[in-house]
Every structure is written in C-alpha cells, then in structure tokens.
Design a protein around this motif. Structure first.
Motif, mmCIF file in Angstrom:
data_model
loop_
_atom_site.group_PDB
_atom_site.id
_atom_site.type_symbol
_atom_site.label_atom_id
_atom_site.label_comp_id
_atom_site.label_asym_id
_atom_site.label_seq_id
_atom_site.Cartn_x
_atom_site.Cartn_y
_atom_site.Cartn_z
ATOM 1 N N LYS A 85 -5.474 4.874 -9.817
ATOM 2 C CA LYS A 85 -4.347 5.371 -10.335
ATOM 3 C C LYS A 85 -4.773 5.569 -11.930
ATOM 4 C CE LYS A 85 -1.953 4.445 -6.729
ATOM 5 N NZ LYS A 85 -2.490 5.334 -6.056
ATOM 6 N N ARG A 96 0.921 -1.236 -0.053
ATOM 7 C CA ARG A 96 0.089 0.104 0.104
ATOM 8 C C ARG A 96 0.910 1.125 0.061
ATOM 9 N NH1 ARG A 96 -4.432 -2.365 4.187
ATOM 10 N NH2 ARG A 96 -5.371 -3.862 2.692
ATOM 11 N N GLN A 97 1.924 1.091 0.717
ATOM 12 C CA GLN A 97 2.843 2.425 0.812
ATOM 13 C C GLN A 97 3.559 2.490 -0.506
ATOM 14 O OE1 GLN A 97 5.762 2.376 3.888
ATOM 15 N NE2 GLN A 97 6.756 3.891 3.373
ATOM 16 N N TYR A 116 2.655 1.592 -3.404
ATOM 17 C CA TYR A 116 1.533 1.793 -4.332
ATOM 18 C C TYR A 116 1.391 3.454 -4.591
ATOM 19 C CZ TYR A 116 -2.722 0.914 -6.993
ATOM 20 O OH TYR A 116 -3.702 0.920 -7.962
ATOM 21 N N THR A 117 1.346 3.957 -3.211
ATOM 22 C CA THR A 117 1.321 5.382 -3.120
ATOM 23 C C THR A 117 2.550 6.029 -3.610
ATOM 24 O OG1 THR A 117 -0.161 5.217 -1.046
ATOM 25 C CG2 THR A 117 1.012 7.464 -1.403
ATOM 26 N N GLU A 118 3.591 5.514 -3.218
ATOM 27 C CA GLU A 118 5.002 6.109 -3.853
ATOM 28 C C GLU A 118 5.002 6.012 -5.225
ATOM 29 O OE1 GLU A 118 7.967 4.453 -1.292
ATOM 30 O OE2 GLU A 118 7.021 5.492 0.461
ATOM 31 N N SER A 128 -7.695 4.132 -3.877
ATOM 32 C CA SER A 128 -6.504 5.072 -4.381
ATOM 33 C C SER A 128 -6.534 4.846 -5.823
ATOM 34 C CB SER A 128 -5.078 4.532 -3.624
ATOM 35 O OG SER A 128 -4.180 5.419 -3.933
#
Length: 163
Positions: free
Chosen positions: A125, A84-85, A87-89, A123
């Motif tokens: 994309k 998850r982290q 994916y955000t980065e 989130s």
C-alpha cells in the motif's frame, strides 16, 4: 440462503459501503463543515484527538498530525477474508483522492509487525499501516468484528464508523 447468495450479498454490501464512504469523503473534502456550536460540543466527546499508534518500522504516528485533512481509517486482521477484500477496495478509494486531501490509514489489531509485514507484502500500500496490538483504539469505537472503518473530519471528530 445458499452459500453463493451469502457471498453475493456480502460483496454487494462491501461495494455499497465503499460507495458510501467515497461520497462521505468527497463531501468532506469539497464542502467544509459549517460551524455549529451544539454539534461541535457533542462531537468533541467522540474525537480521535491525541491517538497514537505504532508504525511497522517501530515509530509512532499521532492522529493530530493529520489535522486539516479528512482521515479514513480501516481496521483489519491478517486472517480475515473480508478484511483482505476491504484492503483491496481501500486501494481503489485511495486512487480517487490522489491530491492528499484525504489521508488513508490501515490499522491492524492484535497482531505483531512480522505477521502484518507478510500480509502487506502480498499487496503493498501507499499509505501507512499502523499497529493496534492491544486493540485499545479499536475497542474505543467498536464491539464486534472486522473489517471496520472510521472517518475523521478535519478537526479529528469521528463522523462515520461502520463495522
């Protein structure tokens, strides 16, 4: 090492990896590879040519369609906190390359489309999210956990992989 120290280490490692990947992507984008026949022969055994993955919509994407572009592939699962982290980065990285010289692909492994849709609805994309339900592609390059990353050069050669 305490739990907060482990979290700080992992966070620093993830940021360092993101910076390294950004540098690799920029170098590939702005400095095309020189021809080296020996290096090309060696790299041809580690190519992504002909790889085909299912889309969330039920279609298929063949990696060959991205020839001429650098491809950043992020492998993830919905249950992995580090994924998850990452994916955000990856979203931050993708903002650094808005002109399309670098193609970003997120590849979910061993989960169905419904579970993945729920995950990405939180989130959304702007790049394709693909399915590797039997982990065939993942198993070709990795032995361990996720998140995992691959960068392909303009000819489809794997030039970077990290887990």
């Amino acid at each position: 090492m305490g739990e907060s120290s482990v979290r700080k280490y992992e966070s620093t490692r993830q940021r360092g990896l993101a910076c390294l990947l950004a540098i690799c992507l920029m170098a590939l984008t702005f400095f095309p590879a020189c021809k080296d026949e020996e290096a090309e022969a060696k790299a041809s055994s580690n190519t992504a040519v002909g790889m085909e993955l299912e889309t969330l919509e039920g279609g298929y994407v063949n990696i060959d369609q991205y020839r001429g572009k650098v491809v950043f592939m992020e492998f993830f699962t919905t249950w992995c906190g580090y994924c998850r982290q990452a994916y955000t980065e990856t979203a931050v990285l993708s903002d650094w390359f808005p002109d399309g010289d670098v193609v970003f692909l997120s590849v979910n492994q061993e989960e169905g489309p419904g579970k993945v849709r729920n995950f990405i609805s939180i989130s959304p994309k702007t790049w394709p999210v693909l399915l590797d339900e039997r982990a065939k592609l993942y198993d070709k390059y990795f032995d361990g956990g996720v998140p995992a990353f691959i960068i392909l050069d303009q000819q489809g050669n794997v030039i970077f992989q990290d887990m």
